[in-house]
Design a protein around this motif. Structure first.
Motif, short mmCIF file in Angstrom:
data_model
loop_
_atom_site.label_atom_id
_atom_site.label_comp_id
_atom_site.label_asym_id
_atom_site.label_seq_id
_atom_site.Cartn_x
_atom_site.Cartn_y
_atom_site.Cartn_z
N PRO A 36 2.74 -3.15 2.30
CA PRO A 36 4.15 -3.54 2.46
C PRO A 36 4.47 -3.85 3.92
N ALA A 37 5.39 -4.78 4.12
CA ALA A 37 5.79 -5.15 5.48
C ALA A 37 6.39 -3.97 6.25
N ASP A 38 6.84 -2.92 5.54
CA ASP A 38 7.30 -1.69 6.22
C ASP A 38 6.24 -1.20 7.20
N TRP A 39 4.98 -1.43 6.89
CA TRP A 39 3.90 -0.98 7.77
C TRP A 39 3.45 -2.06 8.75
N THR A 40 3.47 -3.31 8.32
CA THR A 40 2.80 -4.34 9.13
C THR A 40 3.75 -5.12 10.04
N ALA A 41 5.06 -5.06 9.77
CA ALA A 41 6.00 -5.87 10.57
C ALA A 41 6.58 -5.12 11.78
#
Lengths: 174, 174
Positions: B27-32
């Motif tokens: 999820p973008a919660d981790w990568t963004a």
């Protein structure tokens, strides 16, 4: 980000594959050296992660969820692996970690945790009251910290080889 | 450890699989998110690694091996990716990195480098004279430093969620 169970599991279940991709089959030139006296090699770190699966994360979650009178955690022996893994291969340790992690995540999913359970508490031997959500968040951050450590320890084996570029590589100076 | 070509290639060829295992599909919660103003997210770091494959490591090796009169490297634009990757997906960037790395290692192996070539030199715009061995060692350490960075940036997203355990997690304080 506040604690999120699904976002935590998605990282916890990746850790074995990350470590295998990074370490399995590498020459011992990379996996055996450490950062100096009383520091850990990549091999040692994987042994420590195995210990965590066996004696730390799930046992503590079980104590919290049992809601007994005594919710005090056993202290985690951070050096057990240094005695117990002598003579084992890194490939064996990685496979053991993957199997334990799989089993522990199966148990974690089986708890069907909701907000109420995530707020239940245990007693940390040093910190005092902690919640199940804090324990699980720590499990995730602990994985990531040790992945970072392994990469750093390996990078340092080239500290001299990089010559003047060392000035541009902060990982060599931590 | 002193520079070793085989030990270097065995790590360089793993980096794409390590990054895919750690990041692809997260999820973008981790990568963004990043670590604050003027810092990079995991997405940004992968973009930077792609830039290195396109404009840094092999182009500089070619300059050294050409043994021309002018062996000065082009400065590496460490911010190019911030402009060029807007709107791309992380999955695309990871695939691009894997393809470029595969191609670059094929070219590197094709050089059939021996001790003599590894001692050849180029001119770094800041450091002055550097050897091919130092350039290649830096390529390896640079990968590892950025793997460590990605793990650290993700760990920090749980800095508050871990509660008092933050005291035991040095990765949250770097």
């Amino acid at each position: 980000m506040s604690f999120d169970l699904a976002n935590s599991i998605v990282l916890l279940e990746r850790a074995p594959a990350v470590l295998e991709a990074l370490l399995d089959g590498l020459p011992a030139d990379w996996t055996a050296p450490n950062e100096g006296p009383d520091t850990w090699s990549p091999f040692d770190v994987v042994g420590h992660l195995v210990d965590g699966e066996e004696t730390d994360w799930l046992p503590r979650a079980r104590i919290i969820l049992a809601r007994g009178a005594n919710r005090r955690f056993e202290p985690f022996d951070r050096f057990r692996h240094l005695r117990s893994n002598t003579g084992r291969s890194l490939t064996d340790l990685l496979a053991r970690f993957a199997e334990l992690r799989r089993r522990n995540l199966r148990e974690l999913r089986g708890f069907n945790l909701g907000e109420r359970q995530l707020g239940l508490t245990g007693e940390h031997p040093e910190f005092g009251t902690v919640t199940l959500a804090q324990l699980l968040a720590t499990w995730v951050a602990h994985d990531l910290g040790h992945i970072a450590q392994i990469a750093r320890v390996m990078a340092k084996q080239y500290k001299d080889a990089v010559g003047p570029w060392a000035a541009y590589l902060p990982v060599l100076h931590r």
